[in-house]
Design an enzyme around this catalytic site. Structure first.
Site, PDB file in Angstrom:
ATOM      1  N   PRO A  23      28.773  -4.907  21.074  1.00  0.00           N
ATOM      2  CA  PRO A  23      27.355  -4.562  21.146  1.00  0.00           C
ATOM      3  C   PRO A  23      27.173  -3.116  21.595  1.00  0.00           C
ATOM      4  O   PRO A  23      27.785  -2.676  22.567  1.00  0.00           O
ATOM      5  CB  PRO A  23      26.805  -5.541  22.194  1.00  0.00           C
ATOM      6  CG  PRO A  23      27.996  -5.928  23.015  1.00  0.00           C
ATOM      7  CD  PRO A  23      29.165  -5.894  22.094  1.00  0.00           C
ATOM      8  N   CYS A  25      24.021  -0.253  22.159  1.00  0.00           N
ATOM      9  CA  CYS A  25      22.588   0.049  22.176  1.00  0.00           C
ATOM     10  C   CYS A  25      22.283   1.220  21.250  1.00  0.00           C
ATOM     11  O   CYS A  25      23.011   2.212  21.218  1.00  0.00           O
ATOM     12  CB  CYS A  25      22.131   0.371  23.586  1.00  0.00           C
ATOM     13  SG  CYS A  25      22.099  -1.070  24.675  1.00  0.00           S
ATOM     14  N   GLN A  99      23.766 -10.220  22.014  1.00  0.00           N
ATOM     15  CA  GLN A  99      23.993 -10.136  23.451  1.00  0.00           C
ATOM     16  C   GLN A  99      22.649 -10.210  24.172  1.00  0.00           C
ATOM     17  O   GLN A  99      21.774  -9.355  23.969  1.00  0.00           O
ATOM     18  CB  GLN A  99      24.705  -8.828  23.807  1.00  0.00           C
ATOM     19  CG  GLN A  99      25.109  -8.736  25.269  1.00  0.00           C
ATOM     20  CD  GLN A  99      25.771  -7.397  25.593  1.00  0.00           C
ATOM     21  OE1 GLN A  99      25.136  -6.361  25.499  1.00  0.00           O
ATOM     22  NE2 GLN A  99      27.037  -7.448  25.971  1.00  0.00           N
ATOM     23  N   TYR A 181      24.362  -4.073  34.976  1.00  0.00           N
ATOM     24  CA  TYR A 181      23.052  -4.650  34.729  1.00  0.00           C
ATOM     25  C   TYR A 181      22.861  -5.906  35.592  1.00  0.00           C
ATOM     26  O   TYR A 181      23.700  -6.230  36.429  1.00  0.00           O
ATOM     27  CB  TYR A 181      22.867  -4.896  33.236  1.00  0.00           C
ATOM     28  CG  TYR A 181      22.975  -3.607  32.436  1.00  0.00           C
ATOM     29  CD1 TYR A 181      22.147  -2.518  32.744  1.00  0.00           C
ATOM     30  CD2 TYR A 181      23.917  -3.438  31.423  1.00  0.00           C
ATOM     31  CE1 TYR A 181      22.245  -1.315  32.057  1.00  0.00           C
ATOM     32  CE2 TYR A 181      24.022  -2.237  30.732  1.00  0.00           C
ATOM     33  CZ  TYR A 181      23.186  -1.179  31.056  1.00  0.00           C
ATOM     34  OH  TYR A 181      23.301   0.022  30.379  1.00  0.00           O
ATOM     35  N   GLY A 321      33.944  -0.289  19.489  1.00  0.00           N
ATOM     36  CA  GLY A 321      32.601   0.263  19.441  1.00  0.00           C
ATOM     37  C   GLY A 321      32.575   1.582  18.703  1.00  0.00           C
ATOM     38  O   GLY A 321      32.210   1.665  17.531  1.00  0.00           O
ATOM     39  N   ARG A 322      33.008   2.635  19.394  1.00  0.00           N
ATOM     40  CA  ARG A 322      32.928   3.975  18.818  1.00  0.00           C
ATOM     41  C   ARG A 322      33.684   4.104  17.498  1.00  0.00           C
ATOM     42  O   ARG A 322      33.275   4.855  16.616  1.00  0.00           O
ATOM     43  CB  ARG A 322      33.437   5.003  19.828  1.00  0.00           C
ATOM     44  CG  ARG A 322      32.511   5.204  21.016  1.00  0.00           C
ATOM     45  CD  ARG A 322      33.105   6.175  22.020  1.00  0.00           C
ATOM     46  NE  ARG A 322      32.203   6.448  23.117  1.00  0.00           N
ATOM     47  CZ  ARG A 322      32.090   5.696  24.220  1.00  0.00           C
ATOM     48  NH1 ARG A 322      32.839   4.612  24.343  1.00  0.00           N
ATOM     49  NH2 ARG A 322      31.242   6.012  25.174  1.00  0.00           N
TER      50      ARG A 322
END
Length: 355
Positions: A23, A25, A99, A181, A321-322
């Site tokens: 995931p 953002c 997520q 978080y 991710g990247r």
């Protein structure tokens, strides 16, 4: 067949391979609604060979967003906006996951695209952050400590978001308990100084997470359920891999199917040593200690590297991710690299499979 391109069954869902999209953002939403950017962004990874595509941290309540530009799933309009995106992911052969998140004391901040940093003021679309304790993240406004009634409301909000997610067609749910978080804040003694049933001993700090797992399981009993943990705060006196392993075991007992192992994000003074696969040892320790399937993440950039992680028994799946951002066809490239004549190639792209 390589392990990377062997299928993995989680409950009743078969994922075609073990190279997944983490995931990420996008900070590109209005009123929590995913739009055209999210549709193309996520569907392209399915075309590119991903086994599972996980949508970004999606807020279960408006005040749970990291930024005002975050996606949400706290109302039916958002559910309906997600549905065609999910359909596109699934039509391309990948499993669609989401997520579910609450940003806690790191909510109501400026997006990375803004020139300003810190907490967005109320007169500019921001709101009052909430947290287990009234302790601010460095550079952000001080949050309000959640009372027991609001904690109960949060449990219900995660359950309602899970119901909407399943109705939108998502096949896998993940509860976000990492990266500083809200649920990570409850887990770590660096951010949780409560003296009630949600603070102090580990079983108290994990209480909210376990309640949310139970609530989600009640409304989605057959849906694969993941939890993302930060395995360590990378800071003295903080949450660590030993506690992660214990709570991951409890999560498994409460019905979690896989633990997604990352790290960090709780405090600004964290001291992280990075490098290729730097978080994989955490995944290995949680997998062995909690007897739960895990995914590994962290600077994983090639098919050979991902295959080595799986072959060593360090993880059951690999998230990147990247690398997916750099190359949305990472899955097709990895299959070619490993000599796989993988069925993940879309018919429209088959002519490019061989040089």
């Amino acid at each position: 067949m390589s392990q990377l391109f062997s299928p993995l069954t989680v409950r009743t869902v078969e994922v075609r391979n073990r190279l997944w999209v983490a995931p990420m953002c996008q900070y590109s939403s209005q009123d929590g609604l995913p739009g055209d950017w999210h549709h193309v962004h996520l569907a392209q990874f399915a075309s590119g060979g991903a086994g599972l595509v996980m949508a970004e941290a999606t807020a279960v309540v408006p005040e749970g967003r990291i930024t005002p530009e975050d996606t949400g799933i706290w109302n039916d309009e958002q559910r309906d906006a997600w549905a065609p995106i999910v359909a596109s992911i699934r039509s391309r052969g990948a499993v669609a996951a989401i997520q579910l998140a609450h940003a806690g004391r790191k909510a109501s901040t400026f997006s990375p695209f803004a020139t300003e940093r810190g907490t967005v003021p109320g007169d500019r679309g921001g709101w009052q952050p909430l947290a287990p304790s009234a302790l601010a993240f460095d550079g952000y406004d001080r949050p309000v400590e959640l009372d027991l009634a609001r904690i109960d409301d949060l449990v219900a909000a995660f359950a309602a978001a899970a119901e909407r997610s399943v109705a939108a067609g998502f096949e896998v749910l993940e509860i976000h308990a990492a990266h500083g978080y809200l649920l990570h804040e409850f887990l770590s003694p660096l951010s949780n100084t409560r003296t009630d049933a949600y603070g102090g001993p580990l079983e108290n700090r994990a209480r909210l997470l376990l309640r949310i797992i139970d609530a989600v399981r009640a409304v989605a009993p057959g849906t694969p359920l993941f939890v993302r943990f930060s395995a360590t705060d990378w800071a003295d006196g903080g949450w660590d891999v030993a506690e992660t392993t214990v709570v991951a075991g409890w999560a498994r007992e409460h019905g979690v199917d896989l633990v997604d192992v990352s790290s960090g994000g709780l405090v600004a003074h964290q001291s992280i040593t990075t490098g290729p696969g730097y978080q994989v040892p955490f995944a290995r320790e949680v997998r062995r200690g909690a007897a739960v399937p895990v995914s590994a993440v962290g600077e994983i950039t090639t098919g050979a590297q991902a295959e080595e992680i799986l072959a060593a028994g360090d993880a059951d799946a690999v998230m990147a991710g990247r690398e997916w951002l750099r190359d949305p066809h990472f899955g097709l490239r990895a299959a070619t690299e490993l000599g796989e004549d993988a069925a993940i190639w879309p018919p429209q792209y088959v002519r490019a499979r061989r040089h």
